[in-house]
Write a protein that holds these residues in place. Structure first.
Motif, PDB file in Angstrom:
ATOM      1  N   PHE A 213     -10.593 -39.524 -38.068  1.00  9.12           N
ATOM      2  CA  PHE A 213      -9.977 -38.223 -38.327  1.00  9.12           C
ATOM      3  C   PHE A 213     -10.734 -37.391 -39.370  1.00  9.12           C
ATOM      4  CE2 PHE A 213      -6.578 -41.488 -37.766  1.00  9.12           C
ATOM      5  CZ  PHE A 213      -6.411 -41.301 -36.406  1.00  9.12           C
ATOM      6  N   GLU A 214     -11.981 -37.727 -39.634  1.00  7.24           N
ATOM      7  CA  GLU A 214     -12.754 -36.989 -40.636  1.00  7.24           C
ATOM      8  C   GLU A 214     -13.001 -35.550 -40.197  1.00  7.24           C
ATOM      9  OE1 GLU A 214     -13.691 -37.750 -43.599  1.00  7.24           O
ATOM     10  OE2 GLU A 214     -13.554 -39.934 -43.763  1.00  7.24           O
ATOM     11  N   VAL A 254      -3.592 -31.677 -43.530  1.00 12.23           N
ATOM     12  CA  VAL A 254      -4.682 -32.452 -44.131  1.00 12.23           C
ATOM     13  C   VAL A 254      -4.161 -33.811 -44.598  1.00 12.23           C
ATOM     14  CG1 VAL A 254      -6.263 -32.546 -46.102  1.00 12.23           C
ATOM     15  CG2 VAL A 254      -6.050 -30.437 -44.766  1.00 12.23           C
ATOM     16  N   ALA A 255      -2.989 -33.817 -45.237  1.00 11.84           N
ATOM     17  CA  ALA A 255      -2.413 -35.073 -45.717  1.00 11.84           C
ATOM     18  C   ALA A 255      -2.097 -36.021 -44.563  1.00 11.84           C
ATOM     19  CB  ALA A 255      -1.143 -34.789 -46.527  1.00 11.84           C
ATOM     20  N   ALA A 256      -1.708 -35.458 -43.412  1.00 10.35           N
ATOM     21  CA  ALA A 256      -1.421 -36.314 -42.248  1.00 10.35           C
ATOM     22  C   ALA A 256      -2.671 -37.065 -41.813  1.00 10.35           C
ATOM     23  CB  ALA A 256      -0.878 -35.461 -41.101  1.00 10.35           C
ATOM     24  N   CYS A 257      -3.828 -36.409 -41.870  1.00 13.94           N
ATOM     25  CA  CYS A 257      -5.085 -37.086 -41.529  1.00 13.94           C
ATOM     26  C   CYS A 257      -5.377 -38.208 -42.520  1.00 13.94           C
ATOM     27  CB  CYS A 257      -6.241 -36.092 -41.530  1.00 13.94           C
ATOM     28  SG  CYS A 257      -6.184 -34.880 -40.189  1.00 13.94           S
ATOM     29  N   ARG A 258      -5.162 -37.939 -43.789  1.00 16.78           N
ATOM     30  CA  ARG A 258      -5.471 -38.950 -44.802  1.00 16.78           C
ATOM     31  C   ARG A 258      -4.537 -40.145 -44.700  1.00 16.78           C
ATOM     32  NH1 ARG A 258      -6.561 -34.476 -49.636  1.00 16.78           N
ATOM     33  NH2 ARG A 258      -8.548 -33.717 -48.739  1.00 16.78           N
ATOM     34  N   ARG A 259      -3.265 -39.875 -44.456  1.00 19.27           N
ATOM     35  CA  ARG A 259      -2.318 -40.990 -44.290  1.00 19.27           C
ATOM     36  C   ARG A 259      -2.665 -41.823 -43.063  1.00 19.27           C
ATOM     37  NH1 ARG A 259       1.542 -37.051 -45.484  1.00 19.27           N
ATOM     38  NH2 ARG A 259       2.080 -36.921 -43.268  1.00 19.27           N
ATOM     39  N   ALA A 260      -3.014 -41.138 -41.977  1.00 23.19           N
ATOM     40  CA  ALA A 260      -3.357 -41.855 -40.745  1.00 23.19           C
ATOM     41  C   ALA A 260      -4.604 -42.704 -40.944  1.00 23.19           C
ATOM     42  CB  ALA A 260      -3.550 -40.867 -39.602  1.00 23.19           C
ATOM     43  N   GLU A 262      -5.679 -43.999 -43.882  1.00 22.94           N
ATOM     44  CA  GLU A 262      -5.343 -45.105 -44.777  1.00 22.94           C
ATOM     45  C   GLU A 262      -4.559 -46.206 -44.052  1.00 22.94           C
ATOM     46  OE1 GLU A 262      -3.246 -43.096 -47.841  1.00 22.94           O
ATOM     47  OE2 GLU A 262      -5.057 -42.121 -48.656  1.00 22.94           O
ATOM     48  N   ALA A 263      -3.748 -45.804 -43.078  1.00 22.89           N
ATOM     49  CA  ALA A 263      -2.945 -46.773 -42.325  1.00 22.89           C
ATOM     50  C   ALA A 263      -3.679 -47.324 -41.111  1.00 22.89           C
ATOM     51  CB  ALA A 263      -1.647 -46.114 -41.875  1.00 22.89           C
ATOM     52  N   ALA A 264      -4.962 -46.986 -40.959  1.00 21.67           N
ATOM     53  CA  ALA A 264      -5.776 -47.450 -39.827  1.00 21.67           C
ATOM     54  C   ALA A 264      -5.161 -47.059 -38.484  1.00 21.67           C
ATOM     55  CB  ALA A 264      -6.010 -48.951 -39.904  1.00 21.67           C
ATOM     56  N   CYS A 265      -4.529 -45.874 -38.446  1.00 17.37           N
ATOM     57  CA  CYS A 265      -3.917 -45.425 -37.190  1.00 17.37           C
ATOM     58  C   CYS A 265      -4.956 -45.174 -36.107  1.00 17.37           C
ATOM     59  CB  CYS A 265      -3.096 -44.164 -37.434  1.00 17.37           C
ATOM     60  SG  CYS A 265      -1.655 -44.420 -38.474  1.00 17.37           S
ATOM     61  N   ASP A 270      -0.367 -48.057 -30.432  1.00 19.45           N
ATOM     62  CA  ASP A 270       1.050 -47.676 -30.438  1.00 19.45           C
ATOM     63  C   ASP A 270       1.263 -46.361 -31.184  1.00 19.45           C
ATOM     64  OD1 ASP A 270       1.735 -49.951 -29.009  1.00 19.45           O
ATOM     65  OD2 ASP A 270       2.165 -51.123 -30.805  1.00 19.45           O
ATOM     66  N   TRP A 271       0.560 -46.191 -32.302  1.00 16.77           N
ATOM     67  CA  TRP A 271       0.649 -44.920 -33.035  1.00 16.77           C
ATOM     68  C   TRP A 271       0.143 -43.774 -32.172  1.00 16.77           C
ATOM     69  CZ3 TRP A 271      -3.172 -41.422 -34.452  1.00 16.77           C
ATOM     70  CH2 TRP A 271      -2.793 -40.432 -35.350  1.00 16.77           C
ATOM     71  N   ARG A 272      -0.973 -43.993 -31.512  1.00 18.22           N
ATOM     72  CA  ARG A 272      -1.543 -42.947 -30.664  1.00 18.22           C
ATOM     73  C   ARG A 272      -0.581 -42.591 -29.529  1.00 18.22           C
ATOM     74  NH1 ARG A 272      -7.354 -44.261 -28.531  1.00 18.22           N
ATOM     75  NH2 ARG A 272      -6.186 -45.932 -27.556  1.00 18.22           N
ATOM     76  N   THR A 273       0.004 -43.601 -28.903  1.00 18.25           N
ATOM     77  CA  THR A 273       0.959 -43.337 -27.819  1.00 18.25           C
ATOM     78  C   THR A 273       2.153 -42.550 -28.328  1.00 18.25           C
ATOM     79  OG1 THR A 273       0.291 -45.325 -26.612  1.00 18.25           O
ATOM     80  CG2 THR A 273       2.470 -44.428 -26.120  1.00 18.25           C
ATOM     81  N   ALA A 274       2.644 -42.886 -29.519  1.00 17.62           N
ATOM     82  CA  ALA A 274       3.787 -42.169 -30.083  1.00 17.62           C
ATOM     83  C   ALA A 274       3.458 -40.702 -30.325  1.00 17.62           C
ATOM     84  CB  ALA A 274       4.231 -42.831 -31.383  1.00 17.62           C
ATOM     85  N   ARG A 275       2.223 -40.426 -30.791  1.00 19.44           N
ATOM     86  CA  ARG A 275       1.845 -39.030 -31.028  1.00 19.44           C
ATOM     87  C   ARG A 275       1.713 -38.275 -29.698  1.00 19.44           C
ATOM     88  NH1 ARG A 275       2.726 -41.370 -34.715  1.00 19.44           N
ATOM     89  NH2 ARG A 275       4.699 -40.426 -34.118  1.00 19.44           N
ATOM     90  N   VAL A 276       1.189 -38.926 -28.686  1.00 19.52           N
ATOM     91  CA  VAL A 276       1.081 -38.270 -27.375  1.00 19.52           C
ATOM     92  C   VAL A 276       2.474 -37.973 -26.822  1.00 19.52           C
ATOM     93  CG1 VAL A 276       0.338 -38.578 -24.976  1.00 19.52           C
ATOM     94  CG2 VAL A 276      -1.191 -39.227 -26.851  1.00 19.52           C
ATOM     95  N   LEU A 277       3.397 -38.891 -27.006  1.00 23.98           N
ATOM     96  CA  LEU A 277       4.771 -38.641 -26.556  1.00 23.98           C
ATOM     97  C   LEU A 277       5.400 -37.490 -27.336  1.00 23.98           C
ATOM     98  CD1 LEU A 277       6.048 -42.311 -26.079  1.00 23.98           C
ATOM     99  CD2 LEU A 277       5.510 -40.640 -24.293  1.00 23.98           C
ATOM    100  N   ASP A 278       5.092 -37.398 -28.634  1.00 20.87           N
ATOM    101  CA  ASP A 278       5.564 -36.249 -29.417  1.00 20.87           C
ATOM    102  C   ASP A 278       4.968 -34.952 -28.863  1.00 20.87           C
ATOM    103  OD1 ASP A 278       7.163 -37.665 -31.161  1.00 20.87           O
ATOM    104  OD2 ASP A 278       5.655 -37.795 -32.748  1.00 20.87           O
ATOM    105  N   TYR A 279       3.695 -34.997 -28.508  1.00 19.47           N
ATOM    106  CA  TYR A 279       3.054 -33.811 -27.934  1.00 19.47           C
ATOM    107  C   TYR A 279       3.738 -33.402 -26.626  1.00 19.47           C
ATOM    108  CZ  TYR A 279      -0.367 -31.143 -25.244  1.00 19.47           C
ATOM    109  OH  TYR A 279      -0.972 -30.205 -24.455  1.00 19.47           O
ATOM    110  N   LEU A 280       4.029 -34.374 -25.773  1.00 16.93           N
ATOM    111  CA  LEU A 280       4.702 -34.054 -24.512  1.00 16.93           C
ATOM    112  C   LEU A 280       6.097 -33.485 -24.773  1.00 16.93           C
ATOM    113  CD1 LEU A 280       3.630 -37.171 -22.419  1.00 16.93           C
ATOM    114  CD2 LEU A 280       2.706 -34.851 -22.276  1.00 16.93           C
TER     115      LEU A 280
END
Length: 288
Positions: A213-214, A254-260, A262-265, A270-280
């Motif tokens: 996410f850089e 910006v903070a969302a990128c840094r948190r993601a 740090e958490a190795a998202c 599963d994190w990626r799938t959850a974000r795609v479902l949020d997008y849908l």
């Protein structure tokens, strides 16, 4: 010393090595006219299935429908090759069983526009060749090396192509901060029904994850914020839990990128799938 290349991203064109060249020549080099005719026949089937799609960019089918046509045709091809009938299908099946690459690809074509196509070993097979200039032949088959299709390198490359192809204006996605690590851009294009977050295709999502996410963070930090009237219109269509929580949406994104990071998202499907479902859900609107 062997050079290590990063893993290929979804729909990224594969390098054509000696093995792919040899397999292509062995199984598919004997009758180019038959191969072309086969894909023209498949395209006719896809046209019958998709001709009822609404206009894209204000223009009738097949304009702007390269993704839908390629996806439909590739699904038909995959079904056919499970039980091949006829010399072309048998040749394609033998090619794949011998280790030949057959997959859908996506990238920037000849520096002008985004394009979906198929890669079959050393061949680039564009089954939606008429979706920008509708007078072109429906199918084009070329050596990969002559196709002009290249992977999207980074967000700047994506932005430049979107500006050229869609006539788009790109802003930083400060409107849905939790989606910003994967979808850092908001595009507004003439003739399109609504602004859109970019880009939800598998390739671009994987590209955002590859550098953890850089580049998404850099764009969110420095890219232009959407104008106030555009932001208000977009926010009204975004589910409440995806909207910014504070009066500093740029900092939230910006903070969302840094948190993601740090958490190795970037490595968490599963994190990626959850974000795609949020997008849908966002695409369905506030009640989604």
């Amino acid at each position: 010393m062997t050079t290590r290349h990063p893993p290929r991203l979804p729909q990224e064109i594969a390098p054509v090595d000696d093995r792919q060249s040899a397999l292509t020549a062995l199984h598919l080099g004997g009758d180019p006219a038959a191969l072309f005719g086969y894909f023209m026949d498949l395209r006719e089937e896809s046209d019958r299935a998709l001709a009822g799609l609404p206009p894209a960019g204000g223009k009738p089918y097949p304009y702007g429908r390269c993704e839908e046509i390629t996806r439909d045709l590739f699904a038909r091809l995959s079904q056919r090759l499970a039980q091949p009938a006829g010399p072309v299908e048998r040749a394609l099946r033998a090619f794949v069983e011998g280790g030949g690459v057959l997959h859908s690809v996506w990238g920037v074509l000849r520096g002008q526009y985004f394009q979906n196509a198929l890669q079959i070993g050393a061949l680039y097979v564009d089954v939606s060749n008429d979706t920008v200039v509708v007078t072109k032949p429906k199918v084009e088959i070329l050596p990969v090396a002559e196709s002009g299709l290249v992977p999207v390198r980074d967000l700047d490359h994506f932005r430049q192509t979107a500006e050229r192809y869609w006539g788009a204006t790109l802003y930083a996605n400060h409107l849905a901060p939790t989606l910003a690590p994967l979808l850092p851009m908001l595009s507004v294009s003439p003739g399109r029904l609504a602004p859109g977050l970019q880009s939800a295709c598998d390739y671009m999502i994987a590209l955002m994850c590859r550098d953890r996410f850089e580049q998404a963070e850099r764009w969110l930090e420095t890219g232009p914020a959407p104008p106030a009237d555009l932001a208000a219109t977009c926010l009204a269509a975004i589910p409440a839990d995806l909207r910014p929580l504070t009066g500093q949406p740029r900092l939230e994104a910006v903070a969302a990128c840094r948190r993601a990071r740090e958490a190795a998202c970037w490595a968490d499907p599963d994190w990626r799938t959850a974000r795609v479902l949020d997008y849908l859900r966002l695409m369905r609107g506030p009640g989604g």
